[in-house]
Design a protein around this motif. Structure first.
Motif, short mmCIF file in Angstrom:
data_model
loop_
_atom_site.label_atom_id
_atom_site.label_comp_id
_atom_site.label_asym_id
_atom_site.label_seq_id
_atom_site.Cartn_x
_atom_site.Cartn_y
_atom_site.Cartn_z
N GLN A 254 0.80 -1.10 0.04
CA GLN A 254 -0.02 -0.02 0.07
C GLN A 254 0.69 1.27 0.11
O GLN A 254 0.89 2.08 0.97
CB GLN A 254 -1.03 0.11 1.17
CG GLN A 254 -1.74 -1.53 1.33
CD GLN A 254 -2.65 -1.40 0.17
OE1 GLN A 254 -3.31 -0.31 -0.37
NE2 GLN A 254 -2.92 -2.72 -0.10
N HIS B 30 0.47 3.98 -1.54
CA HIS B 30 -0.08 5.53 -1.22
C HIS B 30 -0.26 5.62 -0.08
O HIS B 30 -0.31 6.97 0.30
CB HIS B 30 -1.53 5.15 -2.15
CG HIS B 30 -2.23 4.22 -1.74
ND1 HIS B 30 -2.24 2.98 -1.96
CD2 HIS B 30 -3.58 4.28 -0.87
CE1 HIS B 30 -3.28 2.32 -1.17
NE2 HIS B 30 -4.08 3.17 -0.76
N ARG C 119 3.12 7.53 0.95
CA ARG C 119 3.25 8.48 0.13
C ARG C 119 2.37 9.77 1.00
O ARG C 119 2.98 10.90 1.16
CB ARG C 119 2.84 8.34 -1.26
CG ARG C 119 3.05 9.63 -2.33
CD ARG C 119 3.14 9.54 -3.81
NE ARG C 119 1.62 8.93 -3.95
CZ ARG C 119 1.16 7.67 -4.33
NH1 ARG C 119 2.20 6.70 -4.12
NH2 ARG C 119 0.08 7.32 -4.55
#
Length: 224
Positions: free
Chosen positions: A187, A189, A192
């Motif tokens: 995962q 994202h 980020r």
């Protein structure tokens, strides 16, 4: 400090020996993975410089096998430049990764960081105080230049994970596992977004970072 060089090219070993002995390191050498394992067991070095392209065993396998019984710092020095090779080495347990050709000053700096990281790992600090950022790990409080910084639990866990491995590259998978758990390693994202939020709260410009350095395609490193 004793450094073990595991490298099959004699010219590179001689160059590394000259560079390291000039900085007062005690150097031992090995040309194969088998010999490197023997030297690691008998000489008990403080840090290992490892080439991945060994004649009798791939360096990636060597890293994983060593990590089953030893936490000696390993700095990879390899001609392999692909991100996948770097990620595999770091996820496998390497502390850092440099590609050939390399600058001797950078290699020496990475060795010092690996040694400092290993030394810090022998004790649990109560506070982190670096470059205007202070973290009280017992009270779970954070200050930046003397002012309180309010972080979410995820942001705090991300920050402390980075600082506790200061100077060491942490891959996306390593950070996701440490912060979100072992089932979240794909995962990216999550990482980020929360890294962006953390940088905003620390007033850390990604283009000129004060704290969190990006290793493109690989992960992050907290500035040491």
């Amino acid at each position: 400090m004793k450094v073990l060089i595991i490298e099959d090219e004699g010219d590179i070993r001689r160059y590394l020996r000259a560079t390291l002995t000039a900085q007062n390191y005690d150097v031992v050498e090995a040309a194969t993975a088998k010999e490197g394992l023997q030297r690691l067991t008998l000489d008990r070095p403080d840090v290992v410089i490892l080439d991945l392209g060994l004649p009798d065993q791939d360096g990636q396998d060597f890293i994983r096998s060593v990590r089953e019984w030893s936490q000696v710092p390993i700095v990879v020095l390899s001609a392999r430049e692909q991100e996948a090779d770097k990620i595999e080495a770091l996820d496998g347990g390497a502390d850092d990764y440099l590609t050939k050709p390399f600058a001797p000053g950078e290699l020496l700096a990475r060795i010092k960081v690996a040694l400092r990281h290993a030394a810090r790992g022998t004790a649990t600090p109560e506070t982190v105080d670096r470059n205007g950022l202070k973290i009280d790990l017992a009270a779970r409080r954070v200050w930046l230049d003397g002012e309180d910084v309010h972080l979410t639990p995820i942001e705090y866990k991300l920050l402390t994970t980075l600082t506790q491995h200061s100077g060491k590259v942490l891959t996306h998978a390593q950070l996701l596992k440490a912060v979100w758990g072992r089932h979240s390693t794909e995962q990216n994202h999550y990482l980020r977004i929360h890294t962006q939020h953390l940088r905003e709260k620390l007033k850390d410009d990604p283009l000129s970072p004060r704290f969190i350095l990006t290793e493109p395609g690989i992960g992050y490193r907290f500035a040491d």
